[in-house]
Design a protein around this motif. Structure first.
Motif, PDB file in Angstrom:
ATOM      1  N   ALA A   1       0.828  -1.208   0.000  1.00  0.00           N
ATOM      2  CA  ALA A   1       0.000   0.000   0.000  1.00  0.00           C
ATOM      3  C   ALA A   1       0.863   1.260   0.000  1.00  0.00           C
ATOM      4  O   ALA A   1       0.551   2.245  -0.678  1.00  0.00           O
ATOM      5  N   THR A   2       1.955   1.229   0.753  1.00  0.00           N
ATOM      6  CA  THR A   2       2.853   2.381   0.805  1.00  0.00           C
ATOM      7  C   THR A   2       3.506   2.628  -0.549  1.00  0.00           C
ATOM      8  O   THR A   2       3.618   3.776  -1.007  1.00  0.00           O
ATOM      9  N   ALA A   3       3.935   1.549  -1.206  1.00  0.00           N
ATOM     10  CA  ALA A   3       4.541   1.679  -2.530  1.00  0.00           C
ATOM     11  C   ALA A   3       3.531   2.230  -3.533  1.00  0.00           C
ATOM     12  O   ALA A   3       3.867   3.094  -4.360  1.00  0.00           O
ATOM     13  N   TYR A   4       2.311   1.749  -3.456  1.00  0.00           N
ATOM     14  CA  TYR A   4       1.258   2.237  -4.346  1.00  0.00           C
ATOM     15  C   TYR A   4       1.017   3.729  -4.133  1.00  0.00           C
ATOM     16  O   TYR A   4       0.875   4.508  -5.093  1.00  0.00           O
ATOM     17  N   LYS A   5       0.988   4.150  -2.867  1.00  0.00           N
ATOM     18  CA  LYS A   5       0.775   5.565  -2.560  1.00  0.00           C
ATOM     19  C   LYS A   5       1.918   6.430  -3.068  1.00  0.00           C
ATOM     20  O   LYS A   5       1.699   7.560  -3.535  1.00  0.00           O
TER      21      LYS A   5
ATOM     22  N   PRO B   1      -4.229  12.034  -8.388  1.00  0.00           N
ATOM     23  CA  PRO B   1      -5.435  11.916  -9.219  1.00  0.00           C
ATOM     24  C   PRO B   1      -5.766  10.470  -9.594  1.00  0.00           C
ATOM     25  O   PRO B   1      -6.942  10.106  -9.681  1.00  0.00           O
ATOM     26  N   VAL B   2      -4.733   9.663  -9.804  1.00  0.00           N
ATOM     27  CA  VAL B   2      -4.959   8.258 -10.148  1.00  0.00           C
ATOM     28  C   VAL B   2      -5.556   7.524  -8.956  1.00  0.00           C
ATOM     29  O   VAL B   2      -6.537   6.773  -9.092  1.00  0.00           O
ATOM     30  N   ARG B   3      -4.974   7.723  -7.785  1.00  0.00           N
ATOM     31  CA  ARG B   3      -5.474   7.055  -6.577  1.00  0.00           C
ATOM     32  C   ARG B   3      -6.897   7.500  -6.257  1.00  0.00           C
ATOM     33  O   ARG B   3      -7.743   6.698  -5.853  1.00  0.00           O
ATOM     34  N   LEU B   4      -7.170   8.784  -6.450  1.00  0.00           N
ATOM     35  CA  LEU B   4      -8.513   9.294  -6.212  1.00  0.00           C
ATOM     36  C   LEU B   4      -9.513   8.690  -7.185  1.00  0.00           C
ATOM     37  O   LEU B   4     -10.632   8.319  -6.804  1.00  0.00           O
ATOM     38  N   GLY B   5      -9.101   8.545  -8.442  1.00  0.00           N
ATOM     39  CA  GLY B   5      -9.980   7.951  -9.448  1.00  0.00           C
ATOM     40  C   GLY B   5     -10.295   6.501  -9.142  1.00  0.00           C
ATOM     41  O   GLY B   5     -11.440   6.060  -9.270  1.00  0.00           O
ATOM     42  N   VAL B   6      -9.284   5.742  -8.717  1.00  0.00           N
ATOM     43  CA  VAL B   6      -9.488   4.332  -8.362  1.00  0.00           C
ATOM     44  C   VAL B   6     -10.419   4.220  -7.162  1.00  0.00           C
ATOM     45  O   VAL B   6     -11.340   3.394  -7.135  1.00  0.00           O
TER      46      VAL B   6
ATOM     47  N   ALA C   1      -6.991  -4.992  -6.391  1.00  0.00           N
ATOM     48  CA  ALA C   1      -6.912  -3.539  -6.501  1.00  0.00           C
ATOM     49  C   ALA C   1      -7.797  -2.865  -5.460  1.00  0.00           C
ATOM     50  O   ALA C   1      -7.416  -1.849  -4.862  1.00  0.00           O
ATOM     51  N   GLN C   2      -8.966  -3.433  -5.225  1.00  0.00           N
ATOM     52  CA  GLN C   2      -9.879  -2.882  -4.223  1.00  0.00           C
ATOM     53  C   GLN C   2      -9.268  -2.958  -2.825  1.00  0.00           C
ATOM     54  O   GLN C   2      -9.351  -2.010  -2.040  1.00  0.00           O
ATOM     55  N   PHE C   3      -8.626  -4.074  -2.525  1.00  0.00           N
ATOM     56  CA  PHE C   3      -8.021  -4.254  -1.210  1.00  0.00           C
ATOM     57  C   PHE C   3      -6.856  -3.284  -1.010  1.00  0.00           C
ATOM     58  O   PHE C   3      -6.711  -2.680   0.056  1.00  0.00           O
ATOM     59  N   ILE C   4      -6.025  -3.130  -2.026  1.00  0.00           N
ATOM     60  CA  ILE C   4      -4.892  -2.204  -1.919  1.00  0.00           C
ATOM     61  C   ILE C   4      -5.402  -0.770  -1.741  1.00  0.00           C
ATOM     62  O   ILE C   4      -4.858   0.010  -0.946  1.00  0.00           O
ATOM     63  N   ASP C   5      -6.457  -0.420  -2.473  1.00  0.00           N
ATOM     64  CA  ASP C   5      -7.046   0.916  -2.341  1.00  0.00           C
ATOM     65  C   ASP C   5      -7.536   1.153  -0.919  1.00  0.00           C
ATOM     66  O   ASP C   5      -7.276   2.211  -0.328  1.00  0.00           O
ATOM     67  N   LYS C   6      -8.217   0.164  -0.349  1.00  0.00           N
ATOM     68  CA  LYS C   6      -8.730   0.303   1.012  1.00  0.00           C
ATOM     69  C   LYS C   6      -7.596   0.381   2.027  1.00  0.00           C
ATOM     70  O   LYS C   6      -7.639   1.188   2.967  1.00  0.00           O
ATOM     71  N   ARG C   7      -6.570  -0.449   1.841  1.00  0.00           N
ATOM     72  CA  ARG C   7      -5.450  -0.433   2.797  1.00  0.00           C
ATOM     73  C   ARG C   7      -4.697   0.891   2.725  1.00  0.00           C
ATOM     74  O   ARG C   7      -4.215   1.390   3.753  1.00  0.00           O
TER      75      ARG C   7
END
Length: 250
Positions: free
Chosen positions: A53-57, A63-68, A186-192
């Motif tokens: 999750a940290t790497a994804y952030k 804008p990409v994270r907000l869109g997801v 992807a949903q789980f990573i977004d939530k974490r």
């Protein structure tokens, strides 16, 4: 449709029977088991989930994270619609249906929260809240592997929502297993990613993170079921007593 209605009815009866057996005096009768699962989740989170999750952030632009996040929130709107209807909150259900239509069309499949820009309020409801609305108690507190805090009632509601109103589940049902797994990951990573700061705060602020998480979860769910009101018996919870005992023991 008949099978789904029968399934919902059976789930309600099951939740009522199970929660009826739970002692109101002890909200955590499975504490020893729960603490074991909590430790497993904590180790898995620190070793795998939090770093991902940290790497994804760090890598994905805001804008990409907000869109997801908007995309997955939009998918959850279908759950909100059904559970508002089941609680006879028809105006809220209509509002959520409108939000879904607006964001799915003008918001490009929900990646842009157009309804939010127009100040359309969000009315989140799940089947666990619906059961609570109709008088089903939370039952025993549960810690689910990976998923985290829950209760007998909320775990039942979660399973019902996944089986009936979650579009991601339908991708699996039509044979798109790979797509299903990708969307779920992807949903789980977004939530974490949303919970990165919150989890650190719990670990740093509490002598007993498990007790803090348990009581915070139960109070929040009680508040959601009662539309913002928390019963006084939950406000006077055991967390502060646990904290005091831990301090006295040192």
């Amino acid at each position: 449709m008949y099978k789904k209605i029968s399934y919902l009815f059976t789930s309600c009866l099951l939740a009522m029977m199970v929660t009826g057996c739970a002692s109101q005096a002890n909200k955590d009768p499975l504490e020893s088991v729960n603490r074991g699962i909590y430790k497993f989740n904590d180790v898995a989170d620190k070793a795998v989930l939090k770093p991902v999750a940290t790497a994804y952030k760090n890598v994905a632009p805001t804008p990409v994270r907000l869109g997801v996040n908007n995309f997955f929130s939009n998918l959850g709107t279908l759950t909100n619609v059904l559970n508002n209807l089941l609680q006879f909150k028809f105006a809220n259900a209509f509002s959520e249906a409108g939000r879904f239509v607006i964001n799915s069309t003008f918001g490009i499949a929900g990646f842009i929260d157009v309804a939010g820009m127009d100040k359309v309020p969000v009315h989140k409801e799940d089947f666990g809240q619906t059961l609570g609305y109709w008088g089903v108690g939370p039952g025993a507190y549960l810690v689910l592997p990976i998923a985290g805090p829950s209760s007998v009632r909320d775990a039942t509601g979660w399973f019902v929502d996944l089986s009936t109103t979650d579009p991601i589940t339908y991708t699996h049902n039509i044979g798109q297993v790979r797509l299903h797994n990708q969307l779920r990951a992807a949903q789980f990573i977004d939530k974490r990613t949303e919970l990165l700061d919150a989890k650190d705060l719990v670990d740093d602020a509490s002598l007993d993170p498990y007790a803090f998480m348990r009581d915070a979860y139960l109070q929040r769910r009680a508040s959601l079921v009662q539309d913002g009101l928390v019963p006084s018996e939950l406000i006077k919870d055991e967390f502060f007593e646990d904290e005091k005992e831990n301090k006295d023991a040192k």
